[in-house]
Design a protein around this motif. Structure first.
Motif, PDB file in Angstrom:
ATOM      1  N   GLY A  16      -8.941  -1.470  -0.963  1.00 57.88           N
ATOM      2  CA  GLY A  16     -10.330  -1.528  -1.432  1.00 57.88           C
ATOM      3  C   GLY A  16     -10.438  -1.475  -2.950  1.00 57.88           C
ATOM      4  N   THR A  17     -11.668  -1.497  -3.445  1.00 57.83           N
ATOM      5  CA  THR A  17     -11.964  -1.593  -4.882  1.00 57.83           C
ATOM      6  C   THR A  17     -11.071  -0.720  -5.767  1.00 57.83           C
TER       7      THR A  17
ATOM      8  N   SER B 256      -2.101  -4.555  -3.127  1.00 55.92           N
ATOM      9  CA  SER B 256      -3.116  -3.953  -3.980  1.00 55.92           C
ATOM     10  C   SER B 256      -4.376  -4.797  -3.974  1.00 55.92           C
ATOM     11  N   SER B 257      -5.479  -4.162  -4.298  1.00 54.84           N
ATOM     12  CA  SER B 257      -6.740  -4.894  -4.414  1.00 54.84           C
ATOM     13  C   SER B 257      -6.692  -5.791  -5.650  1.00 54.84           C
ATOM     14  N   PRO B 258      -7.263  -6.994  -5.566  1.00 54.94           N
ATOM     15  CA  PRO B 258      -7.344  -7.837  -6.770  1.00 54.94           C
ATOM     16  C   PRO B 258      -8.129  -7.180  -7.912  1.00 54.94           C
TER      17      PRO B 258
ATOM     18  N   GLY C 284      -8.353  -5.540   6.064  1.00 57.60           N
ATOM     19  CA  GLY C 284      -8.683  -5.008   4.749  1.00 57.60           C
ATOM     20  C   GLY C 284      -9.829  -4.051   4.914  1.00 57.60           C
ATOM     21  N   TYR C 285      -9.941  -3.103   3.996  1.00 62.14           N
ATOM     22  CA  TYR C 285     -11.079  -2.190   4.073  1.00 62.14           C
ATOM     23  C   TYR C 285     -11.896  -2.293   2.793  1.00 62.14           C
ATOM     24  N   SER C 286     -13.181  -2.022   2.927  1.00 62.25           N
ATOM     25  CA  SER C 286     -14.101  -2.070   1.796  1.00 62.25           C
ATOM     26  C   SER C 286     -14.059  -3.455   1.150  1.00 62.25           C
ATOM     27  N   LEU C 287     -13.898  -3.539  -0.163  1.00 63.26           N
ATOM     28  CA  LEU C 287     -13.852  -4.849  -0.812  1.00 63.26           C
ATOM     29  C   LEU C 287     -12.708  -5.692  -0.256  1.00 63.26           C
TER      30      LEU C 287
END
Lengths: 432, 258
Positions: A105-106, A133-135, A183-186
């Motif tokens: 996530g974010t 990792s999140s972008p 995926g979670y959140s963003l």
């Protein structure tokens, strides 16, 4: 009498002929103990209600690094040396197994606690697990992102897709029976876009894709998060800042207890003590965490693209340079500021203008509504009290996904992911 | 007959649905609007986050550029030397043995814990740590097991830095120590005192033995690194240095007053 018949016929028509309804989990039978969305978001699930997970020592896992953007080694200042290659984690089963990708996530790295939890859950059920990792995270932006300006979900998904292909290429002997994605959140929003990309690029042919607590309208979500630090919190005055107030509470709590002991159960005990935080205080705490993410994003994106908004262009930076002045400047920038100052200008330059509404439509779930509607491999799990949703968002999901949406009554933002009922449902979805 | 019945049914339906809505304040699609009841600053122009965070960045750090170099040195050393050794140690050593080693050195560490509890005149804590030392050294076979924790006597860390802080010594400038990590002038002094106290007391003869057998010190160091969960880079932020500095200072303050 005829009226009754007609009514009955109408009712039958509604129930049978209408669209498939989302699975709504009833609050009583659900049994999740934290009905306060802020508490759930911070503390997640009490340890005794979490699923049984394999121990770290029993997982055959390793962190790897892959070079995706070789130019970054020369573009980035010296003190970015740890993030010139993209890190990820792979947990391997013995022999052939399905593989699942997890997108964080974010602002979160691949080894953040939620991603680690999901790894253990899926590894225990017999999957190879790759954590990414999140972008929006510092390491991904520096090492794997082409534009290093996260937020345009389509571009972020493209970066993720390339990263996944590189991961697959680094392990040619890994025997994979099928690919899954979550995926979670963003990360859930990005997973949906990655899945759509996969329909044409066909590197993985994802069998099932699960979105956990995705934002529906990305701008609603960032505005909600920005707003959390605007709560009026008791106990703050000209001599006491918010952190000092929270730390004073913690200190009194530990003094009453007699010793310092930080663990999972502590948070629940703390919220039951007389030092417990109010909703406003918890909201401020959650908002502060996201503001730090926003600061990291704003600083990193500005630096890599040499925009000169936070760090002057060509400012010499090495291992001993103090970054505190830039940290102070980046802290003043929330998500809205990042979107206005960095994201929209880049998007306009690359797409010949356009309004913020157009951009929001392109980067939110709306952009792939038809795909979500017709793609039976995608499911969404969400909470009725999630902090990142706005009015109408659940309605959109219901309309678009039908019975592939599950709405849990409690859990806040991702607080119930490690609740046994949820984890069972996740495993069941990928098994089915 | 039918019409009034249908109307009452409809009415009750409407009423009950109205009631449930009043209770949960949920939207038609089930959304509960969790942010609705929050008391927000009306102009949404509060700068409390900025004020708090900028305040928290005020840490006395006159040696910052040296400290930052050491931070990067430690980061590299950790990744390229320390952690590979720790991973190798974990790979070849059975879990039971690892726990034994950890408990053994932890038992030795209770000696400075006790001394500092006494120096701070904390009677209850001194008694508990004494009981820990006695129990773990005897029933726990020279500290290889930790029966005291199971009997409700958890380990309570007290070091000489905390003792100095207890008597009001200021933290002094922040220091990033090579290999050892974040500290400050006061705690670095405390570290030296605790180390010499440990070798003076010479509990279980370990301090003396490690003079002729440096591998004991090596094992202690590897064990310590493998039990500390911190990894450089785990905060995954370009501002990790500032964040570690803040957390270190605040956690020390918490440990001193408690």
């Amino acid at each position: 009498m005829p009226l009754v018949h007609r009514l009955a016929a109408l009712l039958c028509g509604i129930t049978l002929g209408g669209p498939l309804l989302a699975a709504d989990i009833d609050a009583q039978s659900y049994g999740y103990p934290l009905t306060n969305p802020f508490e759930a978001t911070i503390a997640t699930t009490p340890p005794e209600l979490q699923p049984k997970l394999p121990a770290d020592a029993d997982i055959d896992q390793q962190d790897y690094r892959v070079k995706l953007r070789p130019e970054r080694e020369f573009e980035l200042p010296d003190n970015f040396w740890p993030v010139t290659k993209m890190g990820y984690s792979l947990a391997e089963q013995k022999g052939e197994a399905p593989l699942i990708f997890i997108i964080a996530g974010t602002g979160m790295p691949y080894n953040s606690s939620t991603a680690e939890y999901l790894k253990k859950l899926f590894y225990g059920a017999g999957y190879h697990v790759v954590q990414l990792s999140s972008p929006t995270s510092y390491d991904f932006m520096s090492a794997a992102s082409r534009y290093a300006t996260p937020g345009l979900t389509g571009e972020d998904a493209d970066d993720l897709y390339r990263a996944m292909q590189a991961v697959r290429a680094q392990h040619p002997h890994l025997k994979v029976s099928a690919f899954h994605l979550t995926g979670y959140s963003l990360g859930a929003l990005q997973a949906a876009f990655v899945s759509q990309l996969d329909e044409t690029r066909r590197s993985f042919n994802f069998k099932r894709v699960l979105l956990l607590n995705p934002p529906v309208n990305l701008y609603t979500s960032t505005s909600n998060l920005d707003r959390l630090v605007q709560t009026q919190v008791e106990g703050i005055n000209s001599t006491t800042t918010f952190y000092e107030m929270v730390l004073a509470k913690l200190t009194r709590y530990f003094q009453a207890k007699g010793y310092v002991d930080l663990n999972d159960a502590m948070l629940f005990d703390f919220q039951r003590s007389k030092e417990q935080l109010s909703d406003e205080q918890m909201a401020m705490l959650i908002g502060a965490v996201f503001r730090f993410s926003a600061a990291d994003i704003a600083f990193t994106s500005d630096l890599i693209n040499r925009r000169g908004l936070i760090t002057p262009a060509r400012y010499p930076i090495n291992d001993s340079t103090s970054l505190t002045p830039f940290f102070k400047r980046a802290l003043q920038c929330n998500f809205d500021c990042y979107i206005t100052e960095q994201l929209i200008p880049m998007w306009r330059a690359r797409h010949d203008g356009g309004s913020i509404t157009q951009m929001v439509d392109q980067i939110s779930l709306y952009a792939i509504e038809d795909y979500l509607k017709n793609s039976s491999k995608i499911a969404v799990m969400h909470n009725a009290d999630d902090l990142i949703l706005g009015p109408g968002d659940l309605g959109f999901l219901r309309k678009t996904l039908g019975d592939r949406l599950t709405v849990y009554p409690f859990g806040g933002h991702c607080g119930n992911l490690n609740y046994r009922v949820n984890s069972d449902a996740m495993l069941e979805f990928f098994r089915g | 007959m039918v019409k009034p019945l249908a109307t009452t049914l409809l009415l009750t339906l409407l009423m009950t649905s109205g009631l449930t809505q009043a209770q949960h304040q949920t939207d038609d699609d089930g959304f509960k609007r969790p942010l609705q009841h929050l008391e927000l600053n009306p102009g949404l122009d509060q700068r409390e986050f900025e004020r708090s965070t900028l305040g928290a960045l005020n840490v006395y750090d006159p040696l910052e550029s040296w400290n930052r170099r050491v931070y990067h040195f430690n980061y590299r050393f950790d990744q390229w030397v320390f952690l590979p050794i720790v991973d190798g140690y974990r790979y070849i050593t059975p879990t039971v043995v690892q726990h034994g080693v950890t408990n053994f050195f932890s038992n030795l560490g209770d000696v400075p814990n006790l001394l500092n509890s006494v120096l701070q005149l904390k009677a209850k804590r001194s008694m508990e740590t004494t009981a820990r030392l006695l129990l773990n050294t005897t029933i726990g076979v020279a500290g290889l097991w930790d029966p005291a924790s199971r009997m409700g006597l958890p380990k309570q860390r007290e070091d000489f830095g905390q003792t100095l802080g207890f008597y009001g010594a200021p933290a002094g400038p922040y220091l990033m120590l090579p290999l050892l990590g974040p500290s400050n002038l006061r705690d670095t002094g405390g570290l030296v005192v605790d180390f010499s106290a440990k070798s003076q007391v010479n509990w279980l003869n370990v301090a003396e033995a490690s003079n002729s057998h440096p591998e004991i010190t090596l094992l202690e160091t590897v064990d310590q690194r493998s039990t500390v969960n911190f990894r450089y880079g785990q905060l995954n932020s370009p501002f990790e240095y500032e964040k570690i500095r803040y957390f270190y200072n605040e956690s020390r303050k918490l440990l001193i007053v408690e």
